[in-house]
Structures are given as structure tokens and as C-alpha cells.
Design a protein around this motif. Sequence first.
Motif, mmCIF file in Angstrom:
data_model
loop_
_atom_site.group_PDB
_atom_site.id
_atom_site.type_symbol
_atom_site.label_atom_id
_atom_site.label_comp_id
_atom_site.label_asym_id
_atom_site.label_seq_id
_atom_site.Cartn_x
_atom_site.Cartn_y
_atom_site.Cartn_z
ATOM 1 N N CYS A 63 0.827 -1.209 0.000
ATOM 2 C CA CYS A 63 0.000 0.000 0.000
ATOM 3 C C CYS A 63 0.864 1.263 0.000
ATOM 4 C CB CYS A 63 -0.923 -0.002 1.209
ATOM 5 S SG CYS A 63 -0.036 0.198 2.754
ATOM 6 N N THR A 64 0.199 2.385 -0.097
ATOM 7 C CA THR A 64 0.816 3.701 0.011
ATOM 8 C C THR A 64 0.168 4.366 1.222
ATOM 9 O OG1 THR A 64 1.005 3.763 -2.390
ATOM 10 C CG2 THR A 64 1.278 5.856 -1.207
ATOM 11 N N PRO A 65 0.786 4.271 2.408
ATOM 12 C CA PRO A 65 0.118 4.704 3.643
ATOM 13 C C PRO A 65 -0.387 6.150 3.650
ATOM 14 C CG PRO A 65 2.066 3.443 4.165
ATOM 15 C CD PRO A 65 2.088 3.665 2.675
ATOM 16 N N SER A 66 0.199 7.029 2.856
ATOM 17 C CA SER A 66 -0.324 8.404 2.826
ATOM 18 C C SER A 66 -1.637 8.478 2.068
ATOM 19 C CB SER A 66 0.697 9.341 2.194
ATOM 20 O OG SER A 66 0.942 8.974 0.846
ATOM 21 N N TYR A 67 -1.953 7.444 1.290
ATOM 22 C CA TYR A 67 -3.178 7.442 0.500
ATOM 23 C C TYR A 67 -4.162 6.369 0.954
ATOM 24 C CZ TYR A 67 -6.212 7.571 -3.592
ATOM 25 O OH TYR A 67 -7.296 7.668 -4.410
ATOM 26 N N TYR A 68 -3.639 5.176 1.268
ATOM 27 C CA TYR A 68 -4.525 4.108 1.731
ATOM 28 C C TYR A 68 -3.733 3.071 2.514
ATOM 29 C CZ TYR A 68 -2.899 0.839 -1.883
ATOM 30 O OH TYR A 68 -2.150 0.009 -2.648
ATOM 31 N N ARG A 80 -6.193 -15.636 13.263
ATOM 32 C CA ARG A 80 -6.935 -15.958 12.041
ATOM 33 C C ARG A 80 -7.609 -14.701 11.509
ATOM 34 N NH1 ARG A 80 -12.267 -19.734 11.721
ATOM 35 N NH2 ARG A 80 -12.548 -19.594 9.485
ATOM 36 N N CYS A 81 -7.483 -14.469 10.214
ATOM 37 C CA CYS A 81 -8.073 -13.293 9.574
ATOM 38 C C CYS A 81 -9.595 -13.407 9.583
ATOM 39 C CB CYS A 81 -7.545 -13.171 8.146
ATOM 40 S SG CYS A 81 -8.189 -11.754 7.256
ATOM 41 N N LEU A 82 -10.251 -12.351 10.076
ATOM 42 C CA LEU A 82 -11.713 -12.311 10.166
ATOM 43 C C LEU A 82 -12.323 -11.292 9.208
ATOM 44 C CD1 LEU A 82 -11.987 -12.250 14.067
ATOM 45 C CD2 LEU A 82 -12.106 -14.252 12.553
ATOM 46 N N GLY A 83 -11.484 -10.469 8.585
ATOM 47 C CA GLY A 83 -11.987 -9.424 7.706
ATOM 48 C C GLY A 83 -10.959 -8.332 7.529
ATOM 49 N N LEU A 84 -11.439 -7.133 7.259
ATOM 50 C CA LEU A 84 -10.531 -6.016 7.017
ATOM 51 C C LEU A 84 -11.132 -4.706 7.485
ATOM 52 C CD1 LEU A 84 -11.544 -4.072 4.422
ATOM 53 C CD2 LEU A 84 -10.916 -6.104 3.156
ATOM 54 N N VAL A 85 -10.260 -3.747 7.734
ATOM 55 C CA VAL A 85 -10.614 -2.337 7.887
ATOM 56 C C VAL A 85 -9.596 -1.556 7.068
ATOM 57 C CG1 VAL A 85 -11.730 -2.480 10.151
ATOM 58 C CG2 VAL A 85 -9.284 -2.020 10.022
ATOM 59 N N ASN A 86 -10.004 -0.400 6.567
ATOM 60 C CA ASN A 86 -9.071 0.394 5.784
ATOM 61 C C ASN A 86 -9.435 1.864 5.809
ATOM 62 O OD1 ASN A 86 -10.353 1.427 3.098
ATOM 63 N ND2 ASN A 86 -11.167 -0.622 3.330
ATOM 64 N N TYR A 87 -8.422 2.670 5.523
ATOM 65 C CA TYR A 87 -8.678 4.036 5.112
ATOM 66 C C TYR A 87 -8.159 4.148 3.692
ATOM 67 C CZ TYR A 87 -3.790 5.229 6.264
ATOM 68 O OH TYR A 87 -2.419 5.279 6.329
ATOM 69 N N HIS A 88 -8.791 4.991 2.910
ATOM 70 C CA HIS A 88 -8.426 5.145 1.507
ATOM 71 C C HIS A 88 -8.787 6.553 1.054
ATOM 72 C CE1 HIS A 88 -12.553 3.578 1.714
ATOM 73 N NE2 HIS A 88 -12.783 4.332 0.667
ATOM 74 N N ASP A 89 -8.419 6.870 -0.156
ATOM 75 C CA ASP A 89 -8.651 8.216 -0.704
ATOM 76 C C ASP A 89 -8.115 9.279 0.234
ATOM 77 O OD1 ASP A 89 -9.897 7.075 -2.899
ATOM 78 O OD2 ASP A 89 -11.888 7.235 -2.020
ATOM 79 N N GLY A 90 -6.940 9.020 0.800
ATOM 80 C CA GLY A 90 -6.344 9.973 1.727
ATOM 81 C C GLY A 90 -5.952 11.271 1.045
ATOM 82 N N HIS A 91 -6.272 12.364 1.681
ATOM 83 C CA HIS A 91 -5.895 13.699 1.208
ATOM 84 C C HIS A 91 -5.111 14.357 2.339
ATOM 85 C CE1 HIS A 91 -8.410 13.595 -2.412
ATOM 86 N NE2 HIS A 91 -9.202 12.840 -1.672
ATOM 87 N N ARG A 96 -7.902 14.399 5.463
ATOM 88 C CA ARG A 96 -9.120 13.592 5.466
ATOM 89 C C ARG A 96 -8.880 12.293 4.726
ATOM 90 N NH1 ARG A 96 -11.295 17.096 1.200
ATOM 91 N NH2 ARG A 96 -11.343 15.777 -0.654
ATOM 92 N N ALA A 97 -9.712 11.313 5.045
ATOM 93 C CA ALA A 97 -9.697 10.020 4.367
ATOM 94 C C ALA A 97 -11.084 9.408 4.479
ATOM 95 C CB ALA A 97 -8.653 9.095 4.998
ATOM 96 N N SER A 98 -11.307 8.396 3.673
ATOM 97 C CA SER A 98 -12.533 7.604 3.741
ATOM 98 C C SER A 98 -12.189 6.256 4.348
ATOM 99 C CB SER A 98 -13.115 7.416 2.339
ATOM 100 O OG SER A 98 -13.414 8.668 1.757
ATOM 101 N N ILE A 99 -13.190 5.590 4.898
ATOM 102 C CA ILE A 99 -12.946 4.295 5.527
ATOM 103 C C ILE A 99 -13.848 3.220 4.935
ATOM 104 C CG2 ILE A 99 -12.111 5.281 7.697
ATOM 105 C CD1 ILE A 99 -14.903 4.463 8.898
ATOM 106 N N GLY A 100 -13.408 1.980 5.122
ATOM 107 C CA GLY A 100 -14.196 0.818 4.745
ATOM 108 C C GLY A 100 -13.914 -0.301 5.727
ATOM 109 N N TYR A 101 -14.790 -1.294 5.747
ATOM 110 C CA TYR A 101 -14.637 -2.406 6.678
ATOM 111 C C TYR A 101 -15.490 -3.560 6.200
ATOM 112 C CZ TYR A 101 -18.430 0.609 8.220
ATOM 113 O OH TYR A 101 -19.516 1.439 8.234
ATOM 114 N N MET A 102 -15.037 -4.764 6.530
ATOM 115 C CA MET A 102 -15.752 -5.984 6.154
ATOM 116 C C MET A 102 -15.356 -7.073 7.144
ATOM 117 S SD MET A 102 -15.294 -8.231 2.662
ATOM 118 C CE MET A 102 -15.964 -6.980 1.600
ATOM 119 N N ILE A 103 -16.348 -7.768 7.663
ATOM 120 C CA ILE A 103 -16.110 -8.875 8.592
ATOM 121 C C ILE A 103 -16.733 -10.133 8.002
ATOM 122 C CG2 ILE A 103 -16.610 -9.768 10.926
ATOM 123 C CD1 ILE A 103 -14.593 -7.453 10.959
#
Length: 184
Positions: A63-68, A80-91, A96-103
Motif C-alpha cells: 500500500c501507500t500509507p499516505s493514500y490508503y 486468524r483473519c476475520l476481515g478487514l478495515v481500511n482508510y483510503h482516498d487519503g488527502h 481527510r480520508a474515507s474508511i471501509g470495513y468488512m467482517i
Amino acid sequence: MAKRPIPHPTLSTARLRLRQFRADDADEMHTCFADPETMRFWNQPVYTKRVETERSVRNFIDCTPSYYRFWAVADGANDRCLGLVNYHDGHIRSRRASIGYMINPTRHRQGLAAEAVTAMLDFCFAELGLHRIQAFIHPDNSASIGLVEKLGFSREGVLRDNLRVGDVWRNDLLYALLSTEWRN
């Protein structure tokens, strides 16, 4: 020469470890990405081939941590992996950034998403110095709406035909949380 991934900080909660993805997490993530109900509200169609999940996991690692940045949400007891969380579209300039998540669907309704997103929000506000975090949510995704509202996000409006998933245009609800509102 392949570039080395930038290490992720590991974030810990009472039950979870948010850690950098590994290639072997593709098995667990494919359970999510191949499930039509889980992908119903995601920003991509269902993955019909495991290679699609493997490609995504490679992107999560590199990834590119300044962006996502994507974290694997792992069980604190067995990793054990149960899902993900993220920030993306970092400015960075606008902080600011947007977030997402999935379990994983077998682990829904256990508060894991709230626990993981809370840890990520702490990191985004305290460590990255972000001022605004946004969440774009499908209008029918009542579980996600409930989660962000519980965490203090405010609904700011409807974005019509904001996202194209496959051949379908989709509306999104825009939610946001400011650093001054977090943990108040």
C-alpha cells in the motif's frame, strides 16, 4: 527489484489484532469476497475466482500509507483473519480520508466491526492527524449505518449514482466524523 511493503503498525483491542495482511489471508478473505450477501454493499462485484482475492490481498500488503492502508482484522487468540478495515482516498493536505470495513459473515453481530473501526479511528486521528473521516454507505446497509452512527458519525447527504459496481449505478449516503467530535 520488487519494492518492499511499508510495515503497518499493529493495533490491538480486547479481542482483535489489526495487522498487515499476509498472502495466506487470501483463504479467509475469499470467504468474504465470494459471498454475495457480504459483497452486496461493497464497492466491487462478487469475486468469482480465487485469483481475484489473491490479487486484492497483494494490493492490501503493498500500500501507500499516505493514500490508503488495509489492515487484516485478526482474532487476537489465534491470529486468524476475520476481515478487514481500511482508510483510503487519503488527502494529506486536507487531512481527510474515507474508511471501509468488512467482517466474515460467520462473525457478524458480535461487535467486531465496531471494535476494529474504533481502533483504526484512534490511529487515524491520533497518529495520522486526520481532521475528517468519511464513510460512503449503501442506503440499504442498515448494519453499517448503525455502526457509524454509534461511533458518532453524522449523515451529511445522499450522493446520487456515486458508484458504479459492475454495470449498476449506486447511490451512497455520506457520513463524516471530525476529530473534534471523536471520543467526546
